[in-house]
Motif scaffolding. Structure first.
Motif, PDB file in Angstrom:
ATOM      1  N   ASN A   1       0.862  -1.169   0.000  1.00 51.28           N
ATOM      2  CA  ASN A   1       0.000   0.000   0.000  1.00 51.28           C
ATOM      3  C   ASN A   1       0.907   1.230   0.000  1.00 51.28           C
ATOM      4  OD1 ASN A   1      -3.061  -0.668   0.446  1.00 51.28           O
ATOM      5  ND2 ASN A   1      -1.900  -2.185   1.594  1.00 51.28           N
ATOM      6  N   PRO A   2       0.443   2.336  -0.597  1.00 49.94           N
ATOM      7  CA  PRO A   2       1.306   3.527  -0.651  1.00 49.94           C
ATOM      8  C   PRO A   2       1.855   3.870   0.735  1.00 49.94           C
ATOM      9  CG  PRO A   2      -0.645   3.863  -1.989  1.00 49.94           C
ATOM     10  CD  PRO A   2      -0.844   2.562  -1.278  1.00 49.94           C
ATOM     11  N   GLY A   3       3.132   4.193   0.780  1.00 51.84           N
ATOM     12  CA  GLY A   3       3.785   4.505   2.040  1.00 51.84           C
ATOM     13  C   GLY A   3       4.565   3.337   2.611  1.00 51.84           C
ATOM     14  N   ASP A   4       4.283   2.136   2.122  1.00 52.93           N
ATOM     15  CA  ASP A   4       5.025   0.951   2.584  1.00 52.93           C
ATOM     16  C   ASP A   4       6.492   1.046   2.165  1.00 52.93           C
ATOM     17  OD1 ASP A   4       2.650  -0.029   3.512  1.00 52.93           O
ATOM     18  OD2 ASP A   4       2.582  -1.790   2.209  1.00 52.93           O
ATOM     19  N   GLU A   5       7.301   0.210   2.808  1.00 54.02           N
ATOM     20  CA  GLU A   5       8.722   0.177   2.492  1.00 54.02           C
ATOM     21  C   GLU A   5       9.065  -1.085   1.710  1.00 54.02           C
ATOM     22  OE1 GLU A   5      11.107   0.759   6.005  1.00 54.02           O
ATOM     23  OE2 GLU A   5      12.974   0.166   4.997  1.00 54.02           O
TER      24      GLU A   5
ATOM     25  N   SER B   1      19.079   0.481 -11.727  1.00 49.62           N
ATOM     26  CA  SER B   1      18.801   1.888 -11.423  1.00 49.62           C
ATOM     27  C   SER B   1      17.311   2.234 -11.521  1.00 49.62           C
ATOM     28  CB  SER B   1      19.611   2.783 -12.360  1.00 49.62           C
ATOM     29  OG  SER B   1      19.537   2.303 -13.685  1.00 49.62           O
ATOM     30  N   GLU B   2      16.563   1.463 -12.296  1.00 53.25           N
ATOM     31  CA  GLU B   2      15.146   1.800 -12.479  1.00 53.25           C
ATOM     32  C   GLU B   2      14.276   1.420 -11.283  1.00 53.25           C
ATOM     33  OE1 GLU B   2      15.879   3.999 -15.032  1.00 53.25           O
ATOM     34  OE2 GLU B   2      13.763   3.595 -15.438  1.00 53.25           O
ATOM     35  N   TYR B   3      14.837   0.717 -10.308  1.00 51.99           N
ATOM     36  CA  TYR B   3      14.012   0.382  -9.138  1.00 51.99           C
ATOM     37  C   TYR B   3      13.514   1.633  -8.420  1.00 51.99           C
ATOM     38  CZ  TYR B   3      15.387  -4.546  -9.594  1.00 51.99           C
ATOM     39  OH  TYR B   3      15.572  -5.825 -10.050  1.00 51.99           O
ATOM     40  N   LYS B   4      14.272   2.720  -8.529  1.00 45.37           N
ATOM     41  CA  LYS B   4      13.803   3.968  -7.881  1.00 45.37           C
ATOM     42  C   LYS B   4      12.498   4.464  -8.501  1.00 45.37           C
ATOM     43  CE  LYS B   4      18.374   5.317  -6.381  1.00 45.37           C
ATOM     44  NZ  LYS B   4      19.499   6.238  -6.547  1.00 45.37           N
ATOM     45  N   PRO B   5      12.463   4.737  -9.812  1.00 47.69           N
ATOM     46  CA  PRO B   5      11.163   5.165 -10.362  1.00 47.69           C
ATOM     47  C   PRO B   5      10.073   4.089 -10.261  1.00 47.69           C
ATOM     48  CG  PRO B   5      12.811   4.917 -12.118  1.00 47.69           C
ATOM     49  CD  PRO B   5      13.545   4.859 -10.804  1.00 47.69           C
ATOM     50  N   TYR B   6      10.450   2.831 -10.379  1.00 45.98           N
ATOM     51  CA  TYR B   6       9.423   1.765 -10.280  1.00 45.98           C
ATOM     52  C   TYR B   6       8.711   1.836  -8.925  1.00 45.98           C
ATOM     53  CZ  TYR B   6      11.493  -0.814 -14.297  1.00 45.98           C
ATOM     54  OH  TYR B   6      11.965  -1.205 -15.520  1.00 45.98           O
ATOM     55  N   THR B   7       9.488   1.973  -7.856  1.00 46.29           N
ATOM     56  CA  THR B   7       8.874   1.981  -6.529  1.00 46.29           C
ATOM     57  C   THR B   7       8.230   3.337  -6.223  1.00 46.29           C
ATOM     58  OG1 THR B   7      11.092   2.411  -5.640  1.00 46.29           O
ATOM     59  CG2 THR B   7      10.292   0.152  -5.526  1.00 46.29           C
ATOM     60  N   ALA B   8       8.882   4.414  -6.681  1.00 49.34           N
ATOM     61  CA  ALA B   8       8.299   5.749  -6.467  1.00 49.34           C
ATOM     62  C   ALA B   8       6.925   5.836  -7.120  1.00 49.34           C
ATOM     63  CB  ALA B   8       9.225   6.828  -7.025  1.00 49.34           C
ATOM     64  N   GLY B   9       6.792   5.248  -8.296  1.00 52.70           N
ATOM     65  CA  GLY B   9       5.516   5.281  -9.019  1.00 52.70           C
ATOM     66  C   GLY B   9       4.397   4.583  -8.270  1.00 52.70           C
ATOM     67  N   ALA B  10       4.765   3.626  -7.420  1.00 53.21           N
ATOM     68  CA  ALA B  10       3.761   2.920  -6.624  1.00 53.21           C
ATOM     69  C   ALA B  10       3.611   3.554  -5.240  1.00 53.21           C
ATOM     70  CB  ALA B  10       4.142   1.444  -6.496  1.00 53.21           C
ATOM     71  N   GLY B  11       4.274   4.690  -5.042  1.00 50.85           N
ATOM     72  CA  GLY B  11       4.152   5.400  -3.765  1.00 50.85           C
ATOM     73  C   GLY B  11       4.912   4.744  -2.629  1.00 50.85           C
ATOM     74  N   LEU B  12       5.967   4.014  -2.946  1.00 51.79           N
ATOM     75  CA  LEU B  12       6.685   3.245  -1.935  1.00 51.79           C
ATOM     76  C   LEU B  12       8.016   3.898  -1.562  1.00 51.79           C
ATOM     77  CD1 LEU B  12       6.040  -0.196  -3.648  1.00 51.79           C
ATOM     78  CD2 LEU B  12       4.783   0.792  -1.718  1.00 51.79           C
ATOM     79  N   LYS B  13       8.476   3.564  -0.371  1.00 51.24           N
ATOM     80  CA  LYS B  13       9.787   4.012   0.096  1.00 51.24           C
ATOM     81  C   LYS B  13      10.778   2.893  -0.215  1.00 51.24           C
ATOM     82  CE  LYS B  13      12.179   5.081   4.467  1.00 51.24           C
ATOM     83  NZ  LYS B  13      13.030   3.905   4.668  1.00 51.24           N
ATOM     84  N   LEU B  14      11.815   3.201  -0.963  1.00 54.94           N
ATOM     85  CA  LEU B  14      12.798   2.174  -1.329  1.00 54.94           C
ATOM     86  C   LEU B  14      14.041   2.306  -0.452  1.00 54.94           C
ATOM     87  CD1 LEU B  14      13.709  -0.117  -3.310  1.00 54.94           C
ATOM     88  CD2 LEU B  14      14.773   1.690  -4.682  1.00 54.94           C
TER      89      LEU B  14
ATOM     90  N   GLU C   1       8.794  -3.740  10.433  1.00 61.54           N
ATOM     91  CA  GLU C   1       7.428  -4.192  10.135  1.00 61.54           C
ATOM     92  C   GLU C   1       6.740  -3.401   9.023  1.00 61.54           C
ATOM     93  OE1 GLU C   1       5.030  -3.975  13.630  1.00 61.54           O
ATOM     94  OE2 GLU C   1       5.418  -1.833  13.952  1.00 61.54           O
ATOM     95  N   ASN C   2       7.318  -2.279   8.619  1.00 57.18           N
ATOM     96  CA  ASN C   2       6.734  -1.539   7.493  1.00 57.18           C
ATOM     97  C   ASN C   2       7.151  -2.084   6.125  1.00 57.18           C
ATOM     98  OD1 ASN C   2       5.442   0.292   9.207  1.00 57.18           O
ATOM     99  ND2 ASN C   2       7.346   1.492   9.399  1.00 57.18           N
ATOM    100  N   VAL C   3       8.059  -3.055   6.163  1.00 56.12           N
ATOM    101  CA  VAL C   3       8.539  -3.625   4.897  1.00 56.12           C
ATOM    102  C   VAL C   3       7.519  -4.650   4.407  1.00 56.12           C
ATOM    103  CG1 VAL C   3      10.353  -4.997   3.795  1.00 56.12           C
ATOM    104  CG2 VAL C   3      10.959  -3.267   5.520  1.00 56.12           C
ATOM    105  N   SER C   4       6.926  -4.362   3.279  1.00 59.47           N
ATOM    106  CA  SER C   4       5.938  -5.314   2.760  1.00 59.47           C
ATOM    107  C   SER C   4       6.545  -6.263   1.743  1.00 59.47           C
ATOM    108  CB  SER C   4       4.734  -4.578   2.161  1.00 59.47           C
ATOM    109  OG  SER C   4       5.155  -3.512   1.366  1.00 59.47           O
ATOM    110  N   ALA C   5       7.660  -5.889   1.140  1.00 60.92           N
ATOM    111  CA  ALA C   5       8.277  -6.788   0.168  1.00 60.92           C
ATOM    112  C   ALA C   5       9.763  -6.506   0.051  1.00 60.92           C
ATOM    113  CB  ALA C   5       7.612  -6.638  -1.196  1.00 60.92           C
ATOM    114  N   VAL C   6      10.482  -7.563  -0.320  1.00 58.49           N
ATOM    115  CA  VAL C   6      11.909  -7.464  -0.609  1.00 58.49           C
ATOM    116  C   VAL C   6      12.064  -7.746  -2.100  1.00 58.49           C
ATOM    117  CG1 VAL C   6      14.142  -8.576  -0.210  1.00 58.49           C
ATOM    118  CG2 VAL C   6      12.630  -8.051   1.728  1.00 58.49           C
ATOM    119  N   LEU C   7      12.846  -6.911  -2.747  1.00 61.71           N
ATOM    120  CA  LEU C   7      13.003  -6.987  -4.202  1.00 61.71           C
ATOM    121  C   LEU C   7      14.418  -7.434  -4.525  1.00 61.71           C
ATOM    122  CD1 LEU C   7      12.202  -6.250  -7.159  1.00 61.71           C
ATOM    123  CD2 LEU C   7      12.645  -3.853  -6.584  1.00 61.71           C
ATOM    124  N   ILE C   8      14.538  -8.567  -5.221  1.00 65.10           N
ATOM    125  CA  ILE C   8      15.883  -9.034  -5.585  1.00 65.10           C
ATOM    126  C   ILE C   8      15.984  -9.236  -7.092  1.00 65.10           C
ATOM    127  CG2 ILE C   8      16.345 -10.121  -3.350  1.00 65.10           C
ATOM    128  CD1 ILE C   8      15.744 -12.825  -4.614  1.00 65.10           C
TER     129      ILE C   8
END
Lengths: 394, 394
Positions: free
Chosen positions: B119-123, B132-145, B168-175
């Motif tokens: 959900n927006p605001g999640d980490e 490098s594109e993980y920044k815009p990908y996550t920003a676009g979903a309203g997430l903190k990377l 506990e605010n981490v909803s997913a780990v991206l690898i």
């Protein structure tokens, strides 16, 4: 936790698709020939043969690395050039390649246009009846969508209601002509009046009010209909186009955004489109399709069946006592339902295996949509069912 | 007013593309044969011939209305079935068609995965070095990377730093393994440890921590390398795949999201994907490409050139005095720059017409990326330049 916004969206059922699915299930029981399915706007005429010929030619002659390789984030230059030239030839416009951004269908073009000229929280105005997907499209960009009630006598713009709603938080107005679901084409008079209001209000509010013009049906115009090229009447126009209907490629997801060369911040709008792509994971339309439409962007499918169907259906419905504003294009018609509750009406039709879509989802209850992109024979076969339905309401 | 977020993004230049563009400009001056361009991850081997044969066969034999018509919002069923079967055969997994969602490349799959389970605001946590594109990908979903600093000796996961950050605010780990930019493949040991931490912390935080596994390079694995299929080790895995690299179709934007059959809310995650599509204007991958990959999803291009290039380059660089962790796959290598400031280092390389990407944009300064997806001859021709550069730093 799963996303709340998207989980909630599951509650709002996709009415059109549900009807379509029901029709498919019913067809298994009673036979497809006994189902009169007017639910979906899926073209019924094939792509012109040049489309498949071009695909084969590209695949057979181009270096596969170039053909299937990454395309530039704005789109393939040759495609953008040819689209600009094709528009200029047809409409006397002055687009350059730099004004064209290739996108994943009109939906992709709208996703970019809506995000480019707004900030989250801004207001967008559109006019009923309107495409049901405008709600998720604008919600996804964080925008507030205001739907102006329809002028049900003409389905042109209800200007009184529009002017009452137009305020300084409105960053763009979204229109769709030829219109889904009404089939109506906005007249030159309508577009001139809209342009004049937007020009005056942009001045009053000290910021441009952009016009986002969603034009997937632009090439399906019936004989004698006044069909202005909208961007020619208002320079701050972002035109969203799709090849889905004109050359019957809805599944290939290919379209573009064309920004009027004299649009306020025209260059910047195109420049930020690839940035938008990065945030919504939408990095360009399929390269083979981009190369294909470069060669066929002036062509259309044989679209005459839609006008044939319109004539047969429109005349018959009038004879049976339905009230309908005559479509000027598209393959939709939007008659009044024979009882005020259009959902109840469509349910009654469904009991006769006649699949219609209630107007509620288009922001215009009391009407129903007929998608007559079907073989003419199917229209003719459905006429007795429309008649029987009307007789039940006598 | 134009969108502030996207306008601001124009300031953060796309470093890779700028280098690539500079290389193209320089090529005009000094000749392409004198430019050693290792900037872009564009496959250098063509799609296997079966890809183009399949495209032509589909175009020539299928009804054009079916071929180019709208595809279901989850993707074409036959394609989903064949992908599930292909995965199950290769990895002993138990995917059903219902676990597969067709998307516009890995970027499209990630756009859906990231939005589905947050959900927006999640980490979201990821590990340097990272795309490098993980920044815009996550920003676009309203997430903190949050980017966990690299373990620069191995480029496996820096678990100490990870565990310190996991909350506990981490909803997913991206690898991303095999990894862009390091070329490193996470070992079975790494994946088992990651899985064990995520399992324990999901329990502690009373919600699943999803693993989003970005796997466009999954099929480019070098001989003898331990390359576990990640979802087999952690059931709450969302696997994002693209056909861009395995069959050299980056421009065609075709990939998928595969949700582990035993994933928490597996069905719901797939179910909400089309809702996500509606809000980001991304209604399905091109139908011709979906039908094509259905038939070729077990195939790959001849990927052997990447391993050949890796061997030549890795051995030569070591001989010249560069320090590099040996890649296990992909077509990238990520050596340490010969001065701490990798941007200055890459600028010096650029003066020799050797195009390298500084590690800063991958969250790992002090390194540089070599994209060796070029003909082997070009690698060989570049060796003296790498040598000369090293000698200047002696």
């Amino acid at each position: 936790m799963l996303n709340k916004q998207y989980t909630n969206m599951l509650q709002e059922k996709d009415v059109i698709f549900e009807i379509f699915q029901y029709a498919a299930e019913r067809a298994k029981v009673v036979g497809a020939e006994n189902i009169y399915d007017f639910s979906l706007g899926n073209p019924s005429v094939p792509a012109p043969s040049i489309v498949n010929e071009t695909i084969v030619q590209k695949v057979k002659t181009l270096d596969p690395l170039a053909l299937h390789g990454y395309s530039p984030s704005f789109g393939i230059m040759e495609t953008r050039e040819k689209i600009a030239a094709s528009l200029n030839k047809k409409y006397g416009s002055a687009y350059k390649a730099a004004n064209i951004f290739m996108a994943i269908g009109a939906a992709g073009a709208l996703a970019h246009a809506l995000r480019a000229v707004t900030n989250p929280g801004d207001e967008i105005i559109t006019f009923a009846p309107c495409f049901s997907e405008y709600k998720p499209y604008t919600a996804g960009a964080g925008l507030k969508l205001t739907i102006i009630p329809a002028d049900i006598d003409t389905f042109q713009i209800n200007f009184a209601a529009f002017e009452a709603q137009l305020n300084e938080n409105v960053s763009a107005v979204l229109i769709n002509s030829p219109n889904n679901p009404s089939g109506i084409v906005y007249s030159t008079e309508t577009i001139e009046k809209l342009s004049s209001i937007l020009t005056a209000k942009s001045k009053e509010f000290h910021h441009p009010i952009y016009l986002i013009s969603d034009e997937p049906y632009r090439d399906i115009i019936f004989e004698g209909v006044d069909a202005p090229y909208i961007a020619n009447y208002y320079k701050n126009t972002l035109t969203c186009y799709s090849f889905s209907k004109s050359i019957s490629l809805p599944g290939e997801r290919i379209g573009y955004l064309a920004v009027h060369p004299d649009c306020s911040d025209a260059d910047k709008i195109i420049e930020i489109c690839p940035q938008i792509s990065r945030t919504i994971g939408q990095n360009g339309a399929a390269s083979l399709m981009q190369r294909t439409v470069a060669d066929v962007c002036g062509c259309t499918s044989d679209l005459s069946v839609y006008e044939t169907n319109k004539k047969i259906l429109f005349e018959a419905l009038r004879e049976y006592g339905y009230h309908c504003v005559e479509p000027g294009g598209t393959f939709y018609m939007f008659p009044r339902s024979l009882e005020p509750d259009s959902q109840a009406f469509c349910k009654k039709a469904m009991e006769k295996d006649l699949m219609l879509v209630p107007g509620d989802i288009f922001g215009c209850p009391g009407h129903f949509r007929i998608a007559y992109c079907v073989p003419t024979q199917r229209v003719e076969q459905a006429l007795p069912v429309f008649k029987e339905l009307a007789e039940e309401y006598r």
